[in-house]
Scaffold this motif. Structure first.
Motif, PDB file in Angstrom:
ATOM      1  N   THR A   1       0.679  -1.165  -0.030  1.00  0.00           N
ATOM      2  CA  THR A   1      -0.127  -0.092   0.041  1.00  0.00           C
ATOM      3  C   THR A   1       0.755   1.039   0.037  1.00  0.00           C
ATOM      4  O   THR A   1       2.060   1.099   0.490  1.00  0.00           O
ATOM      5  CB  THR A   1      -0.711   0.132   1.266  1.00  0.00           C
ATOM      6  N   GLY A   2       0.389   2.354  -0.362  1.00  0.00           N
ATOM      7  CA  GLY A   2       0.922   3.673  -0.259  1.00  0.00           C
ATOM      8  C   GLY A   2       2.344   3.570  -1.321  1.00  0.00           C
ATOM      9  O   GLY A   2       2.371   3.251  -2.416  1.00  0.00           O
ATOM     10  N   LYS A   3       3.301   4.058  -0.893  1.00  0.00           N
ATOM     11  CA  LYS A   3       4.709   4.281  -1.363  1.00  0.00           C
ATOM     12  C   LYS A   3       5.084   2.681  -1.529  1.00  0.00           C
ATOM     13  O   LYS A   3       6.277   2.502  -2.441  1.00  0.00           O
ATOM     14  CB  LYS A   3       5.695   5.128  -0.460  1.00  0.00           C
TER      15      LYS A   3
END
Length: 410
Positions: free
Chosen positions: A58-60
């Motif tokens: 998730t995310g970066k």
């Protein structure tokens, strides 16, 4: 430049072949003006190719993994005119007709078009031009590898039976069990036959069984080679029937019929793409509960165990003696078996859920054009009355996924 092309297969308008047969036909190239080329090449290819993506994190930390697998079955190039290394030649305006012929390798597997991959055989005409972009035209043809059920494991002749018992709640609040049993008389069928599924329900629980659905499922497994080995399974409903269920503390008995539509036979030899089948019986429970499911393995072939349209439990004893299929003596038609006299001649029909697919590979243009393709498979019409009574229309949009680490001449 006004250019068009047409590829015609000899005495085989649908382009359906067995491994080992001779693939032959004509190329008609129509030119509106003179064209200078190095050569007119004919490329015949057969590949199994699978690819899909999955995202993790998730995310970066989110990343997308591209999975890919491929197996090459044939790749030949011949020149209908000129050559790659020769001098330029002038093709004058008008119609240029060329003949081609080749014997297909005997190790080819059946054509298949699926969401994450395909087994595809193509014929491509290429106008090779010096210092200019080559122009090309492309069509596909079906390869159908015979699966003679009489030559498979003897288990395909035997009944297959499984049961599922389910209770609701737990501990002192648990209900009496619901028992569902499903059975088929044999486990080997061909398109055009009907699978008779015998279902017994003993519902001693406090839940109503609202409905029973019986489905024929095709399971295609895609196997990647890069960046590492991973298997992705795609299950598709190809036929389905429903019937009423059984109320609490009651019993019920049913026979459901699934007509096997045009389908590729069971295939397990390709390194990157396999095809299997099963019958799924699912009980729909009222209220919040997990529906019980039973899975019965089924093999789909091209030559049947029996000439009965609807093999049933009474007829199992009649198929202990296999259908004898004598191969033709002369090549290349030795791979086109002579069918028994009491077996109706098969037709070759478009795959269930079949729609024309774009046969161009990634980055391919084919400036002259290309033809949409839908593979065709063997179908027997054993009995129009039996087929009519057992027709089952597959629902639309019925696919689920899970992932884990030719014919005789017309």
């Amino acid at each position: 430049m006004s250019t068009s092309c047409e590829i015609k297969f000899d005495e085989n308008p649908y382009g359906v072949y067995f491994p080992g047969q001779a693939l032959s036909g004509t190329v008609e190239l129509r030119l509106g003006e003179a064209v200078k080329v190095k050569g007119v090449a004919l490329q015949i290819k057969g590949i199994a190719d699978v690819r899909w993506t999955e995202s993790t994190g998730t995310g970066k930390n989110r990343r997308t993994i591209h999975y890919h697998g491929r197996q090459d079955y044939m790749n030949s190039t011949t020149y209908l005119a000129g050559s790659r290394d020769g001098n330029n030649i002038d093709l004058l305006p008008g119609i240029h007709t060329y003949r081609f012929s080749c014997v297909l390798p005997t190790n080819l597997v059946t054509s298949l078009e699926a969401e994450h991959g395909h087994v595809r055989y193509t014929v491509k005409v290429i106008l090779e031009r010096s210092w200019k972009v080559d122009h090309s035209y492309k069509v596909a043809f079906t390869v159908l590898r015979h699966v003679n059920l009489n030559e498979e494991n003897f288990d395909v002749r035997l009944p297959t039976k499984m049961a599922k018992q389910k209770t609701f709640c737990c501990g002192p609040c648990s209900s009496a069990p619901m028992l569902i049993t499903a059975e088929t008389p044999i486990s080997g069928y061909v398109p055009g036959q009907t699978i008779a599924v015998h279902i017994e329900v003993d519902n001693q629980s406090n839940k109503n069984l609202d409905e029973i659905s019986t489905k024929l499922m095709r399971v295609v497994s895609f196997v990647s080679q890069t960046p590492y080995t991973r298997v992705k399974n795609l299950s598709t409903i190809v036929a389905q029937v429903r019937c009423a269920g059984v109320q609490r503390r009651n019993k019920g008995s049913y026979v459901q019929h699934l007509l096997v539509p045009p389908l590729p036979p069971t295939s397990k030899t390709c390194q990157v793409l396999t095809v299997n089948y099963m019958v799924e019986v699912e009980g729909k429970i009222s209220g919040p509960a997990i529906n019980p499911k039973i899975h019965l393995p089924i093999m789909v072939g091209t030559i049947p165990l029996t000439t009965n349209a609807v093999p049933n439990f009474d007829s199992v004893q009649n198929i202990t003696t296999p259908i004898v299929v004598q191969p033709m003596a002369s090549a290349p038609d030795a791979y086109s078996p002579v069918l028994p006299a009491d077996l109706p001649p098969p037709s070759y029909e478009q795959a269930v859920h079949g729609s024309g697919v774009n046969i161009q590979e990634e980055g391919e243009v084919n400036e002259i054009g290309w033809r949409e393709f839908t593979p065709r498979y063997t179908v027997y019409r054993f009995s129009e009355s039996a087929a009519t009574s057992a027709v089952t229309a597959p629902p639309e949009g019925s696919e689920s996924e899970t992932a884990k680490t030719p014919m005789q001449k017309y």
